[in-house]
Design an enzyme around this catalytic site. Structure first.
Site: not given
Ligand code: IVH
Length: 691
Positions: A35, A38, A85, A120, A122, A124, A183, A235, A299, A323, A417, A420, A435, A440
């Site tokens: 670091d 850098y 999706l 892939e 998904k 969050d 994401e 993605y 996909k 899911k 509280c 106390c 408090c 306390c």
């Molecule tokens: S593809 C049709 N790939 O999921 C293409 N989405 O429910 C839509 N997300 O808005 C996106 N990981 O925020 C895709 N590997 C992934 C993803 C992904 C998370 C989220 C993304 C999207 C939402 C769709």
């Protein structure tokens, strides 16, 4: 003035070099330089750009630090809509989706090509779109409603894993326009650290990493975004001009090759049973990842098949989200308890009938504050939905209204509280009830627990239970008392009662061995650097980062103690609220007395002369050692790592960065391989620590 050509060249080279190291560190997770090195390159570039302002450019790595705050976000229309999706909730629905895809492809005569798939995670987090024109990032926006999002370019520029310019081969022409989608997320470890810091400073915390990421990207001051260690998984390639791609897997490879962070665990499969296995594998891997995922995305690979399959409503037919079983559960909320924190905040928490969520049995959950309880209409006696995300503390999502019997009780924080009996106060504009009594007992116990905790003085052997016990026995009344404890008073001390085989209760007593360990740890703690002591004092709003800023600026506690609020708030990164809190702390006679006693005990109340200069190239890195090394023993290896700022842990886990494998390594090696951790041979390790 004309810029000398050698200067332009030097600036260009520095930028290229910094970009390369940025990519190695943030995208590939394989840093080549420390670091400190850098930072040196960075400073060199910054100085040149200051001296030759005509060379400044939004593409420069110096532009990642966070621009001036904005008044509001402007809206931008996406060149192609950002779709969502369709979900498959179980394996049957995934099969059904596959059958529909197959059928459509056969009907249109495309099936002879046989569909391949990409699986892939998904993620969050928060979906964003990045636009590159002629190789430079020109705009980044949120998904918004899918058609129109908000321009958050300034915040996204601060994310190091997002390239500001494409990594091109020599003579390679960038596409005229390229849209990359991905994401943005906050790694779980960073999220937890961040929340702990905020809680330690008496500030409100984020409910989950997703909210923290979204909140950081969607706030108007880019300097705040710059301080949050956000990252991204890319993605998708969206709109392009001047780039022809034939399939999704090709797009992902292209993105990887051009500097984008694409998840290396993503794979392509020709056979659908392998697709289902891969989805299962993601679900199993879920708990080990350093980011939250809520499913797997499948996909169809070929773009021509995408065109054939088309879109229904907002969902493309060529992709589906599988899911995972939710990490939520329903249980009975028995009562709402109250903790009085170290800053006096009354923190409500849920006491529940134990229930399993995401593989863990849970019986308590945080409830944030009274407003939150009221907003969610949570009542004692309710059936409630609780949720766990990753490693994070369980949350109460809300009540199941249909299950109400009418005997549930609405909750109000008490006016006095519970520790106390002082009358509580709720300062205007704050959500937290406090408090106000500095003596306390709860506040004092919590502040001593904070003092000994890992991030603060790290006094091993003085755990939370022991602190409570010593306090209730009157052996300690504040943190300084820890250093005047006497061995004789502790050995044989009754800690708790347990029931023996005959059903009789027998006391658990503190053993001499534990007492010796505790005294050794207390002695060790005297060497903790000043900024750790400052953090350990538990001054409101002074988390570990602020403590370091203050320590570096004032160097000696006496300078800080005598500084006016205005002077304190002049420190870069410290605002007036923090400055006021520091003043308030030192205005109290009993705090000054505590500090005096800590000084007597020999704690570090000033910066060591060499503290700042010592490079800590392994800071933040956790090592695990296994097997026998020929050139040095374990403790020597440990010392070396710690001297360079790293940490040594006994077991391989999510937080491990390196496993050092000597001769005859044990099961830790297998675990590290499973978790895809970096494995160092003894030679690799020696190279690393001697550099
Ligand atoms: S593809 C049709 N790939 O999921 C293409 N989405 O429910 C839509 N997300 O808005 C996106 N990981 O925020 C895709 N590997 C992934 C993803 C992904 C998370 C989220 C993304 C999207 C939402 C769709």
């Amino acid at each position: 003035m004309v810029t000398p050509p050698e200067i332009s060249k030097q600036v260009e080279e520095l930028r290229r070099e910094l970009d390369r190291h940025n990519h190695l560190y943030y995208v590939l997770d394989q840093p080549e330089i420390s670091d400190a090195d850098y930072d040196r390159l960075f400073t060199e570039l910054k100085q040149l750009e200051q001296r030759y302002p005509e060379l400044q450019s939004p593409d420069s790595p110096t532009q990642r630090v966070g621009a001036e705050p904005l008044e509001s976000f402007t809206q931008v229309r996406h060149p192609l809509p950002m779709l969502s999706l369709a979900n498959a909730r179980n394996e049957q629905e995934l099969e059904d989706w596959h059958n529909r895809v197959d059928k459509l492809l056969v009907e249109t005569g495309l099936k002879s090509e046989s569909a391949a798939f990409v699986v892939e995670p998904k993620i969050d987090g928060l979906a964003i779109s990045l636009i590159y024109e002629n190789g430079s990032l020109v705009r980044g926006s949120t998904r918004g409603n899918g058609e129109i999002g908000e321009d958050v370019t300034a915040n996204l520029r601060t994310i190091h894993a997002i390239p500001l310019i494409l990594r091109l081969e020599r003579d390679e022409q960038p596409p005229a326009v390229l849209e990359v989608r991905g994401e943005v997320y906050l790694p779980l470890a960073a999220f937890q650290r961040y929340n702990e810091e905020r809680a330690a400073a008496g500030e409100s915390t984020f409910a989950n990493p997703r909210n923290a990421a979204a909140g950081s990207v969607r706030q108007l001051d880019p300097r705040i975004a710059a301080r949050r260690p956000l990252s991204i998984w890319c993605y998708q390639v969206g709109y392009t001009e001047g780039l022809e791609l034939k399939s999704h897997s090709q797009a992902l490879d292209w993105l990887t090759a051009h500097g984008f962070k694409v998840n290396p665990l993503i794979e392509r499969y020709e056979d659908f049973t392998a697709v289902i296995d891969a989805c299962r594998a993601w679900e199993e891997r879920r708990a080990e990842l350093d980011y939250d995922i809520d499913g797997a995305v499948v996909k169809v690979d070929s773009y021509s098949m995408h065109d054939t399959l088309g879109v229904v409503g907002r969902d493309p037919r060529w992709a589906v989200a599988y899911k995972f079983a939710p990490s939520t559960a329903v249980t009975h909320l028995l009562k709402i308890g109250i903790n009085v924190g170290r800053t006096g905040a009354l923190n409500p928490y849920a006491v529940m009938e134990p229930v399993e969520v995401g593989g863990v049995t849970v019986s308590q959950a945080t409830l944030h504050n009274e407003d939150d309880i009221r907003r969610k209409d949570i009542r004692e006696g309710d059936w409630v939905v609780i949720q766990r995300a990753g490693d994070v503390i369980p949350q109460v999502v809300g009540p199941v209204i249909q299950k109400r019997s009418g005997s549930e009780r609405e909750f109000r924080l008490p006016d006095i509280c519970p520790s106390c009996g002082s009358h509580t106060v709720r300062p205007e504009g704050e959500v937290v009830v406090r408090c106000p009594n500095r003596s306390c007992p709860s506040q004092i116990v919590e502040s001593i627990k904070h003092f000994v905790s890992k991030g603060a003085m790290d006094i091993e052997g003085v755990g939370e239970r022991l602190v409570e016990r010593l306090f209730s026995l009157g052996q300690i009344k504040n943190m300084a008392d820890l250093y005047s404890l006497q061995k004789e008073e502790l050995v044989g001390l009754e800690l708790s009662l347990s029931i023996n085989k005959k059903g009789k209760s027998v006391p658990n007593r503190l053993q001499e061995k534990s007492v010796n360990k505790m005294f050794a740890a207390l002695a060790d703690s005297k060497a903790r650097p000043f900024h750790r002591v400052l953090f350990a004092l538990g001054i409101r709003h002074v988390g570990s980062i602020n403590a370091r800023l203050l320590a570096v600026h004032f160097r000696i506690i006496d300078n800080l103690m005598s500084a006016a609020a205005e002077e304190i708030s002049e420190v870069e990164g410290i605002g007036p609220v923090i400055a006021e809190a520091v003043r308030d702390y030192f205005a109290e006679a009993h705090n000054l007395e505590t500090i005096e006693r800590l000084r007597q005990a020999g704690l570090q109340l000033e910066m060591a002369a060499d503290e700042e200069e010592t490079p800590k190239p392994l800071a933040g890195k956790t090592f695990v050692l296994t097997g026998t090394m020929t050139s040095m023993g374990r403790s020597e290896a440990k010392e070396k790592i710690e001297a360079l700022g790293g940490k040594v842990s006994g077991s391989v886990g999510k937080g491990t960065d390196f496993l050092v494998a000597g001769e005859n390594p044990g099961s830790k090696l297998r675990k590290a391989e499973e978790l895809k951790k970096k494995i160092l041979s003894e030679d690799d390790f020696l190279g690393m620590v001697s550099k």
